[in-house]
Design an enzyme around this catalytic site. Structure first.
Site, PDB file in Angstrom:
ATOM      1  CG  ASP B  33       6.759  -2.758   5.910  1.00 15.25           C
ATOM      2  OD1 ASP B  33       5.675  -2.335   5.483  1.00 15.25           O
ATOM      3  OD2 ASP B  33       7.645  -3.181   5.162  1.00 15.25           O
ATOM      4  CG  HIS B 106       4.564  -2.748   2.106  1.00 12.80           C
ATOM      5  ND1 HIS B 106       5.727  -2.681   2.843  1.00 12.80           N
ATOM      6  CD2 HIS B 106       4.938  -2.534   0.812  1.00 12.80           C
ATOM      7  CE1 HIS B 106       6.749  -2.431   2.035  1.00 12.80           C
ATOM      8  NE2 HIS B 106       6.295  -2.337   0.794  1.00 12.80           N
ATOM      9  CB  SER B 428       8.935  -3.440  -0.687  1.00 11.64           C
ATOM     10  OG  SER B 428       8.874  -2.120  -0.246  1.00 11.64           O
TER      11      SER B 428
END
Lengths: 82, 642
Positions: B33, B106, B428
């Site tokens: 990620d 994220h 996600s």
């Protein structure tokens, strides 16, 4: 030759590696050198695939595809977060 | 995350199902990620024993990141930027950390969702407060930063997967996707190698819903995860000067607006440079959602002097509204309310509005619902393999956040706030839920293959509410189908004891590729092996998958074979076929499977006989369920007329 370079992922048939090479990375490098003296190896992959990533012109990519043991020369893709 | 452990049944009542010591703490989840914020409390190693001896990973130093930032919880951190820098130029290290450090949030969000440690008192500005925990909070985390400011490029992703395999992760979690029309995409190929080594790979299905056939990461050796809502909302009420009220979603501090009606203006899309400060200053502005970043509209309104924003879904975009961490007071509303509010603001001679915050509301029903944004089937690469595999929580998920960027995700000058936790939505967010749950199953059943783990998660997933009514799709307000929810919503407490599993080996996947007419070069690329396809292959639809996708061309019969492995006790399983159409007759042979011991395998066949024709592009759904009275082993069925 002035052509635009792009990153390619090159897939090699490791089972076809000539016995004259001690290590697959040397074979990969030799294959790359056969089409470009200046191209550098960005990554050598050992587990996820058999192959490497490099910058090439489209002509060099086509030429690499004809080398023994090279099974695919794919242009790198862009991915996005979800 | 707060709430989702409870929503998934992973509360104290079921704690005994998943031991917190021993095997659990030897499991490692690799998260590919945007990196990690190692100082987050979610990655505290308090209470952790020594790092497993099988671990080969490392903590790579770089900009704002030293090797000492890893610990017994965060046991690995690497970054891969060589491909990205060739394409986009050198990373500006004043702007972005050339290291595993997460400048975007994220990666920290997804890693903590999968495996974050327990953090009491977690919240976002008072919203979603509670004890945050990853799904598998005792397992270890290793991060592979493969995404950068402008993109994630496949040479870096492949390098990250390459190292994760070498490091000996047990689970790989990728909330990343791209457009692929075959199984020779890099994530697909890396996942194949991982699967061969027993690594479970979980990927997000994508956020291109509600369009059909919008899936990413559809390879059958990947577990493809769609997104659904949970039983928690953050309501914000829009109060108009005409006395009408409309409920939307809001995440802002209640004291942020004066407690009175304010002048209200229409700003259309509120794109950069489109708002006149003279017309907006001191007012609430109505903006319409489009493809641009939602929090950017709030930034535009704020910069023009607006005090608040009502963000409405555009025509045709439905009723799904997501909670966003805007830089000013905002309530987001669906299309129906938005249409009414827009009429009011454009026609009333003196429009006024206000926003009333309601905070956090739980026990919302119905829940879960399939998120409108969640990508859907059918699977365009192999229509005979049903995707997505299942759905998991992915709407308004609170999880850990970076300290480098405000919660809105806007630049550091626009949003100077810093929060420990943030609320985000997307597949996600659902993918790492499944990654963590897979780690829990792996800790209880270390001998299970990735396919066995997926089978357990799929065959025990549910697709009805407690009252028996089907799970709804936010996009339509109607019952969702297996093209949206796959096998259904994940249910980890049932998955730990599934009764039967549909297992798969590398050879099975090779057979599948042969049956899918992949030539030997392509098979060699994917598998790295020197395989030869047999002259006669099984049909691709016979891959021992825990679901059925049937493509009807005219009339005839379609026969599928499956083999189940008993992972429960001795028992007699009886089949039940559920179908919503009489146009296709479904029969199963044999109808009873008797098992005397663990690991015993039994095969059965399903025959789909077309009785009458249906219009092209119509679909019908059903399920095939085996039960011994204690377990229900359910497989979804999707029948499509081409």
């Amino acid at each position: 030759d002035g052509a635009q370079q792009a990153t390619y992922i090159v897939h090699m048939a490791k089972c076809q590696m000539p016995s004259s090479f001690d290590h697959h990375s040397l074979w990969y490098d030799s294959s790359l050198r056969s089409v470009s003296e200046s191209a550098e190896m960005i990554y050598t992959y050992n587990n996820a695939i058999h192959g490497f990533a490099t910058r090439l012109t489209p002509g060099e990519a086509d030429s690499l595809m004809t080398q023994p043991g090279v099974i695919s020369v794919q242009q790198e893709q862009k991915y996005e977060l979800h | 995350t707060t709430r989702t452990p409870l929503f998934l049944g992973l509360d104290g009542q079921n704690a005994g199902l998943f031991p917190e010591t021993g095997a659990s703490s030897d499991i490692v989840i690799g998260v590919l990620d945007t990196g990690i914020w190692p100082e987050s409390k979610s990655f505290s190693d308090e209470g952790y024993g020594p790092i497993p001896s099988t671990w080969k990973g490392e903590c790579q130093a770089g900009t704002n990141f030293t090797a000492s930032l890893c610990n017994r919880k965060l046991i690995g951190a690497r970054f891969f930027s060589d491909g990205y820098e060739r394409d986009y130029g050198k990373i500006n290290q004043a702007d972005e950390s050339k290291s595993p450090r997460d400048d975007f949030g994220h990666g920290t969000h997804t890693a903590s969702t999968a495996a974050g440690n327990v953090v009491k008192g977690a919240n976002y500005l008072g919203f979603a407060s509670g004890t945050a925990s990853g799904m598998a909070h005792r397992v270890r985390v290793s991060v592979y930063k493969v995404c950068w400011k402008s993109a994630c490029v496949s040479s870096d992703i492949l390098a990250g997967m390459d190292k994760a395999i070498e490091d000996n992760v047990h689970i790989m979690s990728l909330s990343i996707g791209g457009k692929s029309t075959s199984y020779t995409g890099e994530i697909s190929m890396g996942a194949f190698s991982a699967m061969e080594r027993g690594i479970f790979v979980s990927c997000s299905a994508g956020n291109d819903g509600p369009s059909p056939s919008s899936l990413s990461n559809a390879a059958p050796w990947i577990t493809t995860v769609g997104a659904s809502s949970i039983d928690r909302e953050f309501p914000g009420v829009v109060i108009l000067g005409n006395g009408k009220n409309y409920t939307g979603v809001s995440l802002f501090n209640g004291n942020a607006l004066p407690a009175k009606l304010l002048p209200f203006v229409y700003g259309n899309y509120c794109s950069r440079g489109t708002l006149n400060p003279e017309k907006v200053k001191g007012k609430i502005v109505m903006c319409i959602k489009d493809d641009s970043v939602r929090t950017e509209k709030g930034e535009v309104v704020k910069a023009a002097g607006g005090l608040g924003m009502i963000l409405a879904n555009a025509a045709g975009s439905g009723e799904e509204v997501l909670a966003d961490a805007h830089v000013l007071p905002v309530t987001a509303v669906g299309q129906k309310a938005g249409d009414i509010i827009r009429r009011y603001v454009l026609t009333d001679p003196n429009p006024t509005a206000s926003i009333l915050i309601r905070g956090t509301v739980v026990n919302v029903r119905p829940s879960p619902m399939v998120a409108a944004f969640s990508s859907r089937g059918p699977n365009t690469i192999t229509p005979n393999i049903l995707k997505p595999d299942l759905i998991a929580p992915g709407v308004n998920i609170l999880a850990a956040w970076t300290g480098a960027l405000g919660p809105s995700g806007l630049g550091t000058t626009s949003d100077t706030r810093r929060v420990e936790f943030n609320i985000n939505s997307g597949t996600s967010m659902s993918c790492p839920h499944v990654s963590g749950l897979a780690a829990l199953l792996k800790s209880v059943h270390p001998e299970w293959s990735p396919a066995a783990i997926r089978s357990a998660l799929m065959t025990t997933a549910y697709n009805t509410y407690k009252d028996g009514k089907p799970i709804l799709d936010v996009a339509t307000g109607k019952p969702s189908t297996p093209f949206e929810h796959g096998a259904g919503h994940v249910s980890p407490t049932a998955a730990v004891n599934p009764g039967l599993i549909y297992d798969l080996t590398t050879e099975d996947y090779i057979d599948f590729l042969c049956a899918s007419n992949y030539n030997l070069s392509l098979i060699t690329i994917i598998s790295r092996g020197n395989y030869t396809c047999p002259r006669k292959t099984h049909p691709a639809a016979d891959l021992n998958y825990p679901s059925f996708a049937v493509n009807v061309k005219g009339s005839g019969t379609y026969k599928y074979t499956r083999t189940v492995t008993n992972v429960g006790g001795a028992g007699s399983y009886t089949v039940k076929v559920i179908s919503e159409t009489a146009a296709v007759k479904i029969s199963v042979e044999p109808a009873v499977l008797n098992f005397k011991k663990v690991n015993e395998k039994k095969s059965y066949s399903v025959t789909f006989t077309v009785v009458s024709s249906m219009a092209p592009r119509s679909n019908s759904f059903g399920s095939i369920e085996w039960s011994d009275g204690k377990h229900v082993v359910a497989s979804p069925v999707a029948i499509s007329w081409t």
